[in-house]
Each structure stands twice: as C-alpha cells, then as structure tokens.
Design a protein around this motif. Sequence first.
Motif, short mmCIF file in Angstrom:
data_model
loop_
_atom_site.label_atom_id
_atom_site.label_comp_id
_atom_site.label_asym_id
_atom_site.label_seq_id
_atom_site.Cartn_x
_atom_site.Cartn_y
_atom_site.Cartn_z
N VAL A 51 1.63 30.71 23.65
CA VAL A 51 0.98 31.13 22.24
C VAL A 51 0.35 30.09 21.53
N GLN A 52 -0.63 30.13 21.09
CA GLN A 52 -1.29 29.11 20.36
C GLN A 52 -1.97 29.54 18.78
N ALA A 53 -1.75 28.54 18.12
CA ALA A 53 -2.51 28.59 16.83
C ALA A 53 -3.51 27.54 16.57
N ALA A 54 -4.77 28.05 16.19
CA ALA A 54 -5.86 27.09 16.25
C ALA A 54 -6.47 26.76 14.73
N ILE A 55 -6.54 25.73 14.36
CA ILE A 55 -7.03 25.53 12.90
C ILE A 55 -8.10 24.60 13.18
N CYS A 56 -9.49 24.86 12.37
CA CYS A 56 -10.39 23.85 12.54
C CYS A 56 -10.29 22.98 11.12
N LEU A 57 -9.72 21.69 11.38
CA LEU A 57 -9.59 20.99 9.97
C LEU A 57 -10.82 20.44 9.26
N VAL A 58 -11.76 20.32 10.19
CA VAL A 58 -12.83 19.92 9.76
C VAL A 58 -14.03 20.45 10.26
N GLY A 59 -15.20 20.72 9.53
CA GLY A 59 -16.35 21.53 10.31
C GLY A 59 -16.25 22.83 10.63
N LYS A 60 -16.88 23.09 11.81
CA LYS A 60 -16.73 24.70 12.13
C LYS A 60 -16.81 24.87 13.62
N CYS A 61 -16.08 25.89 14.21
CA CYS A 61 -16.43 26.34 15.59
C CYS A 61 -16.24 27.59 15.61
N THR A 62 -16.44 28.08 17.00
CA THR A 62 -16.37 29.60 17.10
C THR A 62 -15.43 29.70 18.36
N ILE A 63 -14.71 30.65 18.03
CA ILE A 63 -13.76 31.28 19.26
C ILE A 63 -14.10 32.79 19.80
N HIS A 64 -14.36 32.78 20.93
CA HIS A 64 -14.53 34.05 21.63
C HIS A 64 -13.24 34.46 22.29
N ASN A 65 -12.62 35.62 21.93
CA ASN A 65 -11.52 36.05 22.49
C ASN A 65 -11.70 37.45 23.14
N ASP A 66 -11.02 37.58 24.42
CA ASP A 66 -10.90 38.86 25.31
C ASP A 66 -9.61 39.12 25.65
N ASN A 67 -8.90 40.21 25.21
CA ASN A 67 -7.52 40.49 25.88
C ASN A 67 -7.51 41.70 26.73
N SER A 68 -8.53 41.98 27.27
CA SER A 68 -8.94 43.08 28.43
C SER A 68 -9.29 44.28 27.72
N LYS A 69 -9.05 44.48 26.63
CA LYS A 69 -9.23 45.60 25.93
C LYS A 69 -10.36 45.35 24.69
N VAL A 70 -10.27 44.32 23.99
CA VAL A 70 -11.11 44.12 22.91
C VAL A 70 -11.59 42.79 23.03
N GLN A 71 -12.86 42.46 22.74
CA GLN A 71 -13.43 41.19 22.73
C GLN A 71 -13.63 40.99 21.34
N GLN A 72 -13.38 39.70 20.48
CA GLN A 72 -13.37 39.53 19.38
C GLN A 72 -14.15 37.92 19.33
N GLU A 73 -14.78 37.83 18.06
CA GLU A 73 -15.48 36.48 17.84
C GLU A 73 -15.04 35.92 16.54
N PHE A 74 -14.35 35.01 16.39
CA PHE A 74 -13.78 34.32 15.17
C PHE A 74 -14.46 32.95 14.83
N ILE A 75 -14.99 32.81 13.45
CA ILE A 75 -15.63 31.58 13.25
C ILE A 75 -14.31 30.75 12.25
N LEU A 76 -14.14 29.80 12.66
CA LEU A 76 -13.13 28.93 12.11
C LEU A 76 -14.08 27.86 11.28
N ASP A 77 -14.03 27.90 9.83
CA ASP A 77 -14.74 27.08 9.15
C ASP A 77 -14.21 26.75 7.93
N SER A 78 -13.12 26.66 7.94
CA SER A 78 -12.02 26.30 6.71
C SER A 78 -10.68 25.98 7.32
N PRO A 79 -10.10 24.68 6.68
CA PRO A 79 -8.83 24.54 7.26
C PRO A 79 -7.53 25.48 6.76
N ASP A 80 -7.76 26.37 6.11
CA ASP A 80 -7.05 27.50 5.79
C ASP A 80 -6.92 28.55 6.49
#
Length: 124
Positions: A51-80
């Motif tokens: 299991v993982q927990a991802a935090i973009c401490l500086v700047g931003k990035c996008t994480i695409h996620n697929d659990n075989s049922k749902v695809q999601q896209e998350f923009i991490l752009d804040s350290p909170d």
Amino acid sequence: MAELINLKTFTDKRGNLTVIEKVIPFDIRRIFYIYGVDDSVRGGHRHKTTVQAAICLVGKCTIHNDNSKVQQEFILDSPDKCLLIAPEDWHKMYDFSEDAILMVLASEFFDPDDYIYEPYHDRI
C-alpha cells in the motif's frame, strides 16, 4: 481503490505545518521520492501487497489509477494532498512540473516480486 485525503495543516504568519499522523492506514516501512523527472512516465505497475501514500511536496504531477473497475486521474499539486494507493491500483505518474518532488510512503520494503507490470487486460 485510490483515495485522496487532505492532510491536516496548521497555518499562521510564520508559514504552514502539515502533519502526517493517524491518517496513513499502514506502518511505514519505506520512503522514497521522485524528482528531476523529464517528460517521462513513471510507475506503470501495481502491487501484490504494498500500500502506498503519495504526496507531491513541491510542484505538481498527475497520477492515473486503474483498479480494473474504475479509472481515475488525480492531480497532486499541494503538499497537503495525499493519495492512498491500494495494492490492486495499477498506476502511472506523469506531467511532472520541473520542480516536482513526489514523496511516497510504502507499507513494505522493496521486493521486486511484489510488482505486477501488466495493465488490466480490458484497459489496454
């Protein structure tokens, strides 16, 4: 399934203090961070147990996620913002800003046998 949580942040005239306490649903066994990324795509796998927990401490990035049922896209752009990634979540990280630093907390030590690189067959 991946879940975005907000980390508790205290703000005053001196700045911000963000706390990671009692919100990560696992014992942390490994911490790594990704930075200096060009236009490459990172990740491209899921795990058997980690299991993982991802935090973009500086700047931003996008994480695409697929659990075989749902695809999601998350923009991490804040350290909170913290993205919890379950073992079954096939994920890839991309669109890193030039200054991005993505920190990842993991429930397991590195084990190459824990990685599954093939995407879900119905999502290719």
